[in-house]
Design a protein around this motif. Structure first.
Motif, PDB file in Angstrom:
ATOM      1  N   MET A   1      22.735 -24.393   2.686  1.00 52.47           N
ATOM      2  CA  MET A   1      21.897 -23.197   2.833  1.00 52.47           C
ATOM      3  C   MET A   1      20.764 -23.474   3.820  1.00 52.47           C
ATOM      4  SD  MET A   1      19.908 -21.089  -0.144  1.00 52.47           S
ATOM      5  CE  MET A   1      18.906 -19.648   0.232  1.00 52.47           C
ATOM      6  N   THR A   2      20.542 -22.539   4.716  1.00 48.81           N
ATOM      7  CA  THR A   2      19.475 -22.672   5.699  1.00 48.81           C
ATOM      8  C   THR A   2      18.113 -22.537   5.040  1.00 48.81           C
ATOM      9  OG1 THR A   2      20.904 -21.655   7.369  1.00 48.81           O
ATOM     10  CG2 THR A   2      18.539 -21.734   7.841  1.00 48.81           C
ATOM     11  N   SER A   3      17.199 -23.450   5.372  1.00 50.63           N
ATOM     12  CA  SER A   3      15.806 -23.303   4.942  1.00 50.63           C
ATOM     13  C   SER A   3      15.069 -22.442   5.956  1.00 50.63           C
ATOM     14  CB  SER A   3      15.131 -24.668   4.829  1.00 50.63           C
ATOM     15  OG  SER A   3      15.725 -25.433   3.809  1.00 50.63           O
ATOM     16  N   LEU A   4      14.184 -21.587   5.462  1.00 50.19           N
ATOM     17  CA  LEU A   4      13.454 -20.676   6.333  1.00 50.19           C
ATOM     18  C   LEU A   4      11.961 -20.832   6.066  1.00 50.19           C
ATOM     19  CD1 LEU A   4      14.106 -18.410   8.444  1.00 50.19           C
ATOM     20  CD2 LEU A   4      13.729 -16.772   6.593  1.00 50.19           C
ATOM     21  N   GLY A   5      11.198 -20.924   7.128  1.00 55.56           N
ATOM     22  CA  GLY A   5       9.754 -21.073   6.991  1.00 55.56           C
ATOM     23  C   GLY A   5       9.016 -20.217   7.992  1.00 55.56           C
ATOM     24  N   ALA A   6       7.703 -20.335   7.963  1.00 52.84           N
ATOM     25  CA  ALA A   6       6.844 -19.633   8.915  1.00 52.84           C
ATOM     26  C   ALA A   6       5.683 -20.547   9.275  1.00 52.84           C
ATOM     27  CB  ALA A   6       6.336 -18.322   8.332  1.00 52.84           C
ATOM     28  N   VAL A   7       5.070 -20.282  10.419  1.00 53.84           N
ATOM     29  CA  VAL A   7       3.987 -21.110  10.932  1.00 53.84           C
ATOM     30  C   VAL A   7       2.633 -20.442  10.670  1.00 53.84           C
ATOM     31  CG1 VAL A   7       2.938 -22.115  13.000  1.00 53.84           C
ATOM     32  CG2 VAL A   7       5.415 -22.090  12.764  1.00 53.84           C
ATOM     33  N   PHE A   8       1.686 -21.241  10.194  1.00 58.48           N
ATOM     34  CA  PHE A   8       0.271 -20.870  10.259  1.00 58.48           C
ATOM     35  C   PHE A   8      -0.254 -21.453  11.564  1.00 58.48           C
ATOM     36  CE2 PHE A   8      -4.195 -22.035   9.822  1.00 58.48           C
ATOM     37  CZ  PHE A   8      -4.765 -20.858   9.355  1.00 58.48           C
ATOM     38  N   ARG A   9      -0.483 -20.597  12.551  1.00 56.29           N
ATOM     39  CA  ARG A   9      -0.908 -21.091  13.855  1.00 56.29           C
ATOM     40  C   ARG A   9      -2.372 -21.514  13.811  1.00 56.29           C
ATOM     41  NH1 ARG A   9       2.361 -18.645  18.851  1.00 56.29           N
ATOM     42  NH2 ARG A   9       0.718 -19.833  19.892  1.00 56.29           N
ATOM     43  N   PRO A  10      -2.712 -22.670  14.380  1.00 56.27           N
ATOM     44  CA  PRO A  10      -4.083 -23.172  14.289  1.00 56.27           C
ATOM     45  C   PRO A  10      -5.077 -22.411  15.156  1.00 56.27           C
ATOM     46  CG  PRO A  10      -2.771 -24.623  15.658  1.00 56.27           C
ATOM     47  CD  PRO A  10      -1.820 -23.611  15.077  1.00 56.27           C
ATOM     48  N   GLN A  11      -4.599 -21.409  15.909  1.00 61.33           N
ATOM     49  CA  GLN A  11      -5.546 -20.536  16.597  1.00 61.33           C
ATOM     50  C   GLN A  11      -6.308 -19.669  15.593  1.00 61.33           C
ATOM     51  OE1 GLN A  11      -2.363 -20.961  17.596  1.00 61.33           O
ATOM     52  NE2 GLN A  11      -2.658 -21.953  19.589  1.00 61.33           N
ATOM     53  N   LEU A  12      -5.778 -19.569  14.371  1.00 66.53           N
ATOM     54  CA  LEU A  12      -6.521 -18.917  13.297  1.00 66.53           C
ATOM     55  C   LEU A  12      -7.530 -19.906  12.729  1.00 66.53           C
ATOM     56  CD1 LEU A  12      -3.550 -17.221  11.394  1.00 66.53           C
ATOM     57  CD2 LEU A  12      -5.273 -16.061  12.785  1.00 66.53           C
TER      58      LEU A  12
END
Length: 291
Positions: A1-12
């Motif tokens: 099964m594919t793992s799916l994530g998201a990025v917290f960009r450090p420009q925040l």
């Protein structure tokens, strides 16, 4: 099964992290990834806070620049995270951006040599070994962790060029590919990683490939994606990034997994107007469409 994530960009700003961690936890996101870009948030401190704010979210740091960090310090930090939050931290190391390394007087003449020495020492320290080494860059004299992780932990390497990709296969447990990697690039990377594993006669756990996917959704998505690709100088690369609804994004994720990616991390554009909504979109709309 594919793992799916998201990025917290450090420009925040760092104070926004808690809101996004809570959004990720509430939405059921599997993985939240952080960056240690110079000179923004610290990767380890941000990861520790994110892990403490949730009971199940996996938190990746992709990646820690090795010229900035003595390998013993990285091993101490990694071991502490894995003992505090077993199974949930995912740490990646890499060359770092060479211009940034130059700004702080840490630029290595041979980044590949440094990464090779660093990976060998880091994995040995985290395995609880006493390490003595006198390399070109990494020098340790009888160093061992008093509190190593109680179980083996994977260390990932960020890699782009052929030499680094082969090295990652030889010496790391997984590879992180940037959002500038289209499906064909993932396929080629996987081949080079496999060559590296074969050259080192590695038959241990499968090598995980993580790839970022530049993603825009909602109003103005196509324009925001194009502007970011242009800013990165890769607007002409086919199959790079995706703009659209959950169906379009899931299709782009599947193209990457079919090319050899195990984990796909959706990377919002720098001007994403609603990062919390992006997190919920990833977990609640895209995830059900990705096998």
């Amino acid at each position: 099964m594919t793992s799916l994530g998201a990025v917290f960009r450090p420009q925040l700003p760092p104070e926004r992290l808690r809101e996004l961690v809570r959004a990720a936890d509430d939405a059921g996101l599997e993985e939240l990834w952080l960056w240690e870009d110079c000179f923004l948030e610290g990767g380890i401190s941000a990861a520790a806070a994110a892990l403490a704010w949730t009971e199940r979210l996996r938190v990746g740091v992709g990646l820690l620049p090795v010229p900035l960090r003595n390998v013993a310090v990285t091993a101490m930090e990694a071991a502490t995270l894995h003992r505090l939050f077993p199974g949930r931290p995912v740490l990646g190391v890499g060359h770092g951006v060479q211009s940034w390394m130059g700004q702080v007087g840490a630029r290595a003449e041979s980044p590949v040599t440094l990464l090779r020495e660093y990976l060998a020492a880091l994995r040995a320290l985290l395995a609880g070994e006493h390490v003595t080494t006198d390399g070109r860059y990494v020098k340790l004299d009888g160093v061992a962790l008093d509190w190593p992780p109680p179980a083996p932990v994977p260390i990932l390497a960020g890699a782009t060029g052929p030499r680094s990709l082969k090295l990652s296969g030889e010496a790391a447990d997984g590879t992180i590919l940037t959002a500038s990697t289209p499906p064909d690039g993932v396929r080629k990377a996987r081949q080079l990683i496999d060559e590296g594993r074969a050259s080192a006669s590695r038959t241990d756990a499968p090598h995980t490939v993580v790839v970022y996917l530049l993603t825009a959704t909602g109003p103005g998505a196509a324009d925001r994606l194009h502007a970011e690709l242009e800013a990165e100088g890769v607007a002409s690369v086919p199959d790079l990034g995706v703009a659209g609804d959950a169906g379009a994004v899931a299709k782009a994720v599947r193209r990457l997994t079919e090319a050899g990616a195990d984990t796909v991390v959706l990377q919002p554009t720098a001007d994403e107007p609603d990062p919390e909504r992006f997190i919920r979109f990833t977990a609640e709309e895209v995830r059900p469409l990705v096998p």
